[in-house]
Motif scaffolding. Structure first.
Motif, PDB file in Angstrom:
ATOM      1  N   ILE A  82       0.861  -1.180   0.000  1.00  0.00           N
ATOM      2  CA  ILE A  82       0.000   0.000   0.000  1.00  0.00           C
ATOM      3  C   ILE A  82       0.897   1.228   0.000  1.00  0.00           C
ATOM      4  N   GLN A  83       0.641   2.151  -0.908  1.00  0.00           N
ATOM      5  CA  GLN A  83       1.539   3.287  -1.126  1.00  0.00           C
ATOM      6  C   GLN A  83       1.073   4.585  -0.470  1.00  0.00           C
ATOM      7  N   VAL A  84      -0.219   4.725  -0.203  1.00  0.00           N
ATOM      8  CA  VAL A  84      -0.713   5.995   0.323  1.00  0.00           C
ATOM      9  C   VAL A  84      -0.138   6.254   1.707  1.00  0.00           C
ATOM     10  N   SER A  85      -0.064   7.529   2.082  1.00  0.00           N
ATOM     11  CA  SER A  85       0.385   7.892   3.428  1.00  0.00           C
ATOM     12  C   SER A  85      -0.729   7.750   4.452  1.00  0.00           C
ATOM     13  N   GLY A  86      -1.966   7.889   4.015  1.00  0.00           N
ATOM     14  CA  GLY A  86      -3.107   7.775   4.908  1.00  0.00           C
ATOM     15  C   GLY A  86      -4.379   7.592   4.113  1.00  0.00           C
ATOM     16  N   TYR A  87      -5.460   7.209   4.814  1.00  0.00           N
ATOM     17  CA  TYR A  87      -6.703   6.872   4.111  1.00  0.00           C
ATOM     18  C   TYR A  87      -7.886   7.401   4.915  1.00  0.00           C
ATOM     19  N   VAL A  88      -8.835   8.021   4.186  1.00  0.00           N
ATOM     20  CA  VAL A  88      -9.979   8.675   4.826  1.00  0.00           C
ATOM     21  C   VAL A  88     -11.259   8.172   4.181  1.00  0.00           C
ATOM     22  N   VAL A  89     -12.174   7.609   4.991  1.00  0.00           N
ATOM     23  CA  VAL A  89     -13.442   7.101   4.471  1.00  0.00           C
ATOM     24  C   VAL A  89     -14.596   7.526   5.373  1.00  0.00           C
ATOM     25  N   ARG A  90     -15.786   7.523   4.797  1.00  0.00           N
ATOM     26  CA  ARG A  90     -16.983   7.861   5.564  1.00  0.00           C
ATOM     27  C   ARG A  90     -17.496   6.637   6.341  1.00  0.00           C
ATOM     28  N   ASP A  91     -17.819   5.556   5.620  1.00  0.00           N
ATOM     29  CA  ASP A  91     -18.429   4.373   6.234  1.00  0.00           C
ATOM     30  C   ASP A  91     -17.644   3.118   5.858  1.00  0.00           C
ATOM     31  N   PRO A  92     -16.682   2.702   6.671  1.00  0.00           N
ATOM     32  CA  PRO A  92     -15.997   1.429   6.401  1.00  0.00           C
ATOM     33  C   PRO A  92     -16.989   0.270   6.448  1.00  0.00           C
ATOM     34  N   ALA A  93     -16.835  -0.667   5.541  1.00  0.00           N
ATOM     35  CA  ALA A  93     -17.752  -1.803   5.478  1.00  0.00           C
ATOM     36  C   ALA A  93     -17.693  -2.623   6.767  1.00  0.00           C
ATOM     37  N   ILE A  94     -18.844  -3.126   7.203  1.00  0.00           N
ATOM     38  CA  ILE A  94     -18.895  -3.954   8.402  1.00  0.00           C
ATOM     39  C   ILE A  94     -18.197  -5.276   8.166  1.00  0.00           C
ATOM     40  N   ARG A  95     -18.417  -5.868   7.004  1.00  0.00           N
ATOM     41  CA  ARG A  95     -17.745  -7.119   6.662  1.00  0.00           C
ATOM     42  C   ARG A  95     -17.621  -7.193   5.135  1.00  0.00           C
ATOM     43  N   PRO A  96     -16.535  -7.800   4.616  1.00  0.00           N
ATOM     44  CA  PRO A  96     -16.388  -7.927   3.163  1.00  0.00           C
ATOM     45  C   PRO A  96     -17.279  -9.031   2.618  1.00  0.00           C
ATOM     46  N   SER A  97     -17.669  -8.880   1.347  1.00  0.00           N
ATOM     47  CA  SER A  97     -18.491  -9.892   0.693  1.00  0.00           C
ATOM     48  C   SER A  97     -18.044 -10.012  -0.755  1.00  0.00           C
ATOM     49  N   ASN A  98     -17.067 -10.893  -0.979  1.00  0.00           N
ATOM     50  CA  ASN A  98     -16.578 -11.145  -2.328  1.00  0.00           C
ATOM     51  C   ASN A  98     -15.829 -12.464  -2.320  1.00  0.00           C
TER      52      ASN A  98
END
Length: 395
Positions: A82-98
């Protein structure tokens, strides 16, 4: 497995260099990070975004509110980390589905030590950046949260993106080869300024053997692989700092080597032709940017990640020491230069570049034809490409 961010055990604080702050919850690693705050408008493809070396030194704000629902897999990385210095999100997923998911986005961020923040109003933050421009930012969580005045000073002490030379940080240290798929037709030397995994793959699919070279390579290093053409990749930082790479490209153009550049490679092509570059107010990032190809009149929906652009005249060609240069592609949102081409006096194409990402990681596929255009250029230059001695270069 990491505690889910919907049930946070740590608080987090985002601090912009102009003093505005946002309260949220720790997402990913706990600690502190600083970088340039930028926003990406893509609704999908967060794994490709996070592993794109062009985001080095940047804190990425996702405008799509729900992020992480497909988890993290082992196939879609565009680099080794992962290359970014930081990450900003509104609603992180409760659980992945894929069905391809092997872990959560939160797990991946934590594994790579990337500090993030969730649960903030990313719409308000994006509007702030659109109005005031990209700026330095810090994310602080856990014990890193102290006096806000002290945190603001740490943010303001961080280096600005303008003037930053970052390509060498993300480039390969040693050359490597991506073999052509099927019958080999051509050999290309690809300068790694922050290359994405999918780019040499797209070239290889067209019968091109790709020799990926470090950003510090010389013309002698390029010519050592006996290439039919030269490619410059995407990458991070200010193109004004890449003087050695610009010089290499000018030498290659004098040697008659066909050239194709993407993103950073477009900016360096512009500088090699004598144009300037400048920093955009907030840049283009995402997978939904409209661009017109002036040679065909076709409008493409394209993937972008750039904060700098080439300053070239839109409606006239320019005489350069290498031929006639003109703007080939333009962004329909703001008329930013999105492509350049170089032709000889007979109108024959010698070299070209685009500011966006035709490798389609993560999508769309509108610009895939550009790899075919490069293949056609290599075919047309079979008799003249790749001067191999000093007398040819000087000629």
């Amino acid at each position: 497995m990491s505690p889910h961010p919907a049930q946070p055990t740590q608080t987090a604080l985002l601090v912009l260099e102009d003093g505005r702050t946002f309260d949220g919850s720790a997402f990913g690693a706990v600690g502190e990070t600083v970088g340039e705050a930028v926003f990406s408008t893509g609704m999908t493809g967060y794994q490709e975004t996070l592993t794109d070396p062009s985001y080095r030194g940047q804190v990425v704000v996702m405008t799509s509110p729900h992020v992480g629902n497909t988890g993290w897999n082992d196939e879609d990385d565009e680099s080794s980390r992962i290359q970014v210095s930081g990450y900003v999100v509104r609603d992180p997923a409760i659980r992945p589905s894929n069905w391809r998911s092997t872990r959560t986005l939160d797990d991946a961020l934590t594994e790579h030590g990337v500090v993030g923040i969730g649960g903030i109003d990313t719409r308000a933050l994006t509007r702030h950046l659109r109005e005031r421009g990209a700026m330095r930012v810090g994310i602080f969580s856990g014990d890193a949260i102290t006096d806000e005045a002290a945190l603001l000073e740490r943010v303001r002490a961080a280096p600005a993106m303008a003037g930053s030379a970052l390509a060498a940080e993300v480039s390969t240290r040693e050359p490597y080869v991506v073999e052509a798929k099927g019958e080999k037709r051509f050999t290309v030397a690809a300068l790694d300024l922050g290359i994405k995994t999918m780019t040499p793959t797209r070239l290889a699919e067209r019968g091109i053997e790709v020799h990926v070279l470090p950003a510090t390579s010389s013309l002698a290093d390029v010519q050592a692989v006996a290439p039919d053409g030269l490619f410059f990749s995407n990458g991070p930082g200010d193109p004004a700092t890449a003087g050695d790479q610009v010089t290499l490209l000018q030498e290659a153009l004098r040697a008659g080597l066909p050239y194709f550049g993407i993103c950073f490679g477009n900016q360096l092509f512009g500088r090699a032709l004598g144009f300037g570059t400048y920093k955009l107010k907030y840049g283009h990032r995402g997978i939904n940017q409209p661009v017109i190809d002036r040679s065909t009149g076709t409008v493409e929906v394209t993937a972008h990640n750039h904060g700098f652009a080439v300053d070239a005249p839109l409606d006239e060609s320019t005489t350069t020491p290498f031929g006639r240069a003109a703007v080939s592609h333009v962004c329909l949102n703001d008329d930013v230069v999105e492509g350049l081409e170089l032709r000889d006096d007979d109108g024959r194409l010698l070299a070209f570049s685009v500011q966006y990402h035709p490798e389609a990681a993560a999508g769309p596929h509108d610009a895939a034809y550009l790899f075919d255009r490069f293949t056609d250029l290599l075919a047309s230059g079979d008799d003249t490409a790749g001067a191999t001695n000093e007398s040819e270069i000087q000629a």
